[in-house]
Design a protein around this motif. Structure first.
Motif, PDB file in Angstrom:
ATOM      1  N   PRO A   1     -12.166  -4.158   3.156  1.00  0.00           N
ATOM      2  CA  PRO A   1     -10.898  -3.909   3.233  1.00  0.00           C
ATOM      3  C   PRO A   1     -10.142  -4.997   4.018  1.00  0.00           C
ATOM      4  O   PRO A   1      -8.903  -4.822   3.879  1.00  0.00           O
ATOM      5  CB  PRO A   1     -10.831  -2.324   3.897  1.00  0.00           C
ATOM      6  CG  PRO A   1     -12.438  -1.964   3.947  1.00  0.00           C
ATOM      7  CD  PRO A   1     -13.072  -3.241   3.802  1.00  0.00           C
ATOM      8  N   THR A   2     -10.677  -5.635   4.744  1.00  0.00           N
ATOM      9  CA  THR A   2      -9.914  -6.657   5.723  1.00  0.00           C
ATOM     10  C   THR A   2      -9.401  -7.836   4.613  1.00  0.00           C
ATOM     11  O   THR A   2      -8.579  -8.471   5.119  1.00  0.00           O
ATOM     12  CB  THR A   2     -10.678  -7.252   6.683  1.00  0.00           C
ATOM     13  OG1 THR A   2     -11.695  -8.096   6.216  1.00  0.00           O
ATOM     14  CG2 THR A   2     -11.402  -6.246   7.757  1.00  0.00           C
ATOM     15  N   LEU A   3      -9.897  -8.012   3.585  1.00  0.00           N
ATOM     16  CA  LEU A   3      -9.784  -9.123   2.777  1.00  0.00           C
ATOM     17  C   LEU A   3      -8.548  -8.745   1.461  1.00  0.00           C
ATOM     18  O   LEU A   3      -8.414  -9.767   0.925  1.00  0.00           O
ATOM     19  CB  LEU A   3     -10.893  -9.372   2.000  1.00  0.00           C
ATOM     20  CG  LEU A   3     -11.874  -9.980   2.791  1.00  0.00           C
ATOM     21  CD1 LEU A   3     -13.418 -10.144   2.365  1.00  0.00           C
ATOM     22  CD2 LEU A   3     -11.583 -11.137   3.674  1.00  0.00           C
ATOM     23  N   ALA A   4      -7.769  -7.733   1.622  1.00  0.00           N
ATOM     24  CA  ALA A   4      -6.959  -7.341   0.468  1.00  0.00           C
ATOM     25  C   ALA A   4      -5.848  -8.560   0.529  1.00  0.00           C
ATOM     26  O   ALA A   4      -5.342  -9.197   1.514  1.00  0.00           O
ATOM     27  CB  ALA A   4      -6.159  -6.201   0.983  1.00  0.00           C
ATOM     28  N   GLY A   5      -5.630  -8.754  -0.837  1.00  0.00           N
ATOM     29  CA  GLY A   5      -4.680  -9.895  -0.811  1.00  0.00           C
ATOM     30  C   GLY A   5      -5.603 -11.119  -1.557  1.00  0.00           C
ATOM     31  O   GLY A   5      -6.270 -11.061  -2.412  1.00  0.00           O
ATOM     32  N   THR A   6      -4.839 -12.311  -1.253  1.00  0.00           N
ATOM     33  CA  THR A   6      -5.276 -13.609  -2.283  1.00  0.00           C
ATOM     34  C   THR A   6      -6.231 -14.468  -1.400  1.00  0.00           C
ATOM     35  O   THR A   6      -6.171 -14.597  -0.302  1.00  0.00           O
ATOM     36  CB  THR A   6      -4.411 -14.345  -2.734  1.00  0.00           C
ATOM     37  OG1 THR A   6      -3.287 -13.491  -3.684  1.00  0.00           O
ATOM     38  CG2 THR A   6      -4.858 -15.661  -3.629  1.00  0.00           C
ATOM     39  N   LEU A   7      -7.566 -14.590  -2.060  1.00  0.00           N
ATOM     40  CA  LEU A   7      -8.603 -15.460  -1.065  1.00  0.00           C
ATOM     41  C   LEU A   7      -8.338 -16.943  -1.201  1.00  0.00           C
ATOM     42  O   LEU A   7      -7.374 -17.422  -2.118  1.00  0.00           O
ATOM     43  CB  LEU A   7      -9.840 -15.305  -1.964  1.00  0.00           C
ATOM     44  CG  LEU A   7     -10.645 -14.056  -1.727  1.00  0.00           C
ATOM     45  CD1 LEU A   7     -11.815 -14.124  -2.843  1.00  0.00           C
ATOM     46  CD2 LEU A   7     -11.023 -13.774  -0.140  1.00  0.00           C
TER      47      LEU A   7
END
Ligand code: ZN
Length: 300
Positions: free
Chosen positions: A126-132
């Motif tokens: 959940p902490t990684l939502a968005g673009t890697l």
């Protein structure tokens, strides 16, 4: 189960595990804990050059993220939700009265915002939502995990530690990660003098829909386990697992690759207590009698 009961009794007599009164929940004696820490340090050395970001979460996930994670679809029977009391004086008196009278007292409790961590990698996604960023991300996590499956088998604890490395990136990234850790895992257990074999596996998905998920997982070879005899030679215990989640968490938590497609994720999990149990089973209950190279590896 006889064999696992006997092994448990020996572990308890040797003060390696201290019973709590609830099956699958134990205190760890000094030597047992030292072996768990030694195994943890071995994993640290294996992954030292990877540049994984080390993060330690307390052993809970938020209930909101837990609900989003699909865990209840797949493993409702293993979940542990934290409840607490939110009433006033009147409700408090009623609660104490029921407690005194030996009556069920938990009915008035309400769910808090946290759920016991089911697997060490769960708080990361959940902490990684968005673009890697290009090249994806790597994490090193360790947590006590909870699974509601009381058992006399010491290898099936309700609370146990998983040390994991997690890879988030393209399908090729996660495949390469899994292959690398399969080799490292085999190297580690061989160095510890443990007899292991790798097998395709499936998670213990619940119910009728779960049987299809399990078959699917096996067919696509998304999960491998390193199996080591602990209580039974015929049914060895999974001590390390390699999991390719494909785009499951990428889709659920909105994690994207730079091209906009959902990220793939994979994790490798080392069951620290299970590795310790395999060591005690294989080399004996007295650490001082273990082969010197193994004691050196574990610093015990
Ligand atoms: Zn994981």
């Amino acid at each position: 189960m006889g064999d696992s009961g006997d092994f448990l009794q020996k572990l308890v007599e040797a003060r390696l595990l201290i019973p709590s009164g609830v099956d699958g929940v134990y205190g760890r004696g000094d030597r047992f804990e030292a072996v768990c820490e030694g195994a943890d340090a071995c994993v640290t050395r294996l992954g030292a050059g990877d540049g994984a970001e080390r993060i330690r979460f307390p052993p809970v996930v938020t209930r909101a993220n837990f609900e989003k994670s699909d865990y209840l679809k797949s493993f409702p029977d293993l979940a542990g939700v934290v409840y607490s009391f939110e009433g006033g004086d009147r409700e408090h008196h009623a609660l104490l009265r029921r407690l005194e009278q030996g009556e069920p007292w938990t009915a008035g409790l309400v769910p808090t915002d946290v759920v016991m961590t089911p697997a060490a990698c769960y708080p990361i996604y959940p902490t990684l939502a968005g673009t890697l960023p290009a090249g994806g991300r790597r994490f090193d996590v360790q947590s006590y995990c909870f699974r509601h499956e009381p058992s006399k088998d010491p290898a099936r604890m309700q609370l146990f530690r998983q040390r994991e490395h997690v890879r988030i990136g393209t399908p090729d990234d996660v495949r390469a990660f899994r292959d690398l850790w399969r080799e490292r895992g085999a190297e580690l257990v061989a160095g510890l003098g443990l007899e292991a074999r790798v097998e395709v596996a499936n998670d213990p998905f619940f119910g009728r829909a779960g049987r299809m998920l399990a078959a699917n997982q096996r067919e696509q070879a998304l999960k491998f386990e390193l199996l080591i005899p602990i209580c039974s030679r015929e049914e060895p215990t999974a001590c390390v697992s390699f999991n390719d989640h494909r785009d499951h968490f990428g889709l659920l938590f909105g994690i994207h690759l730079p091209d906009g497609s959902p990220a793939h994720t994979a994790c490798v999990g080392f069951g620290l207590e299970r590795i310790a149990l395999a060591l005690f089973h294989t080399h004996g209950l007295d650490v001082l009698g273990w082969p010197a190279p193994i004691r050196r590896m574990l610093a015990v």
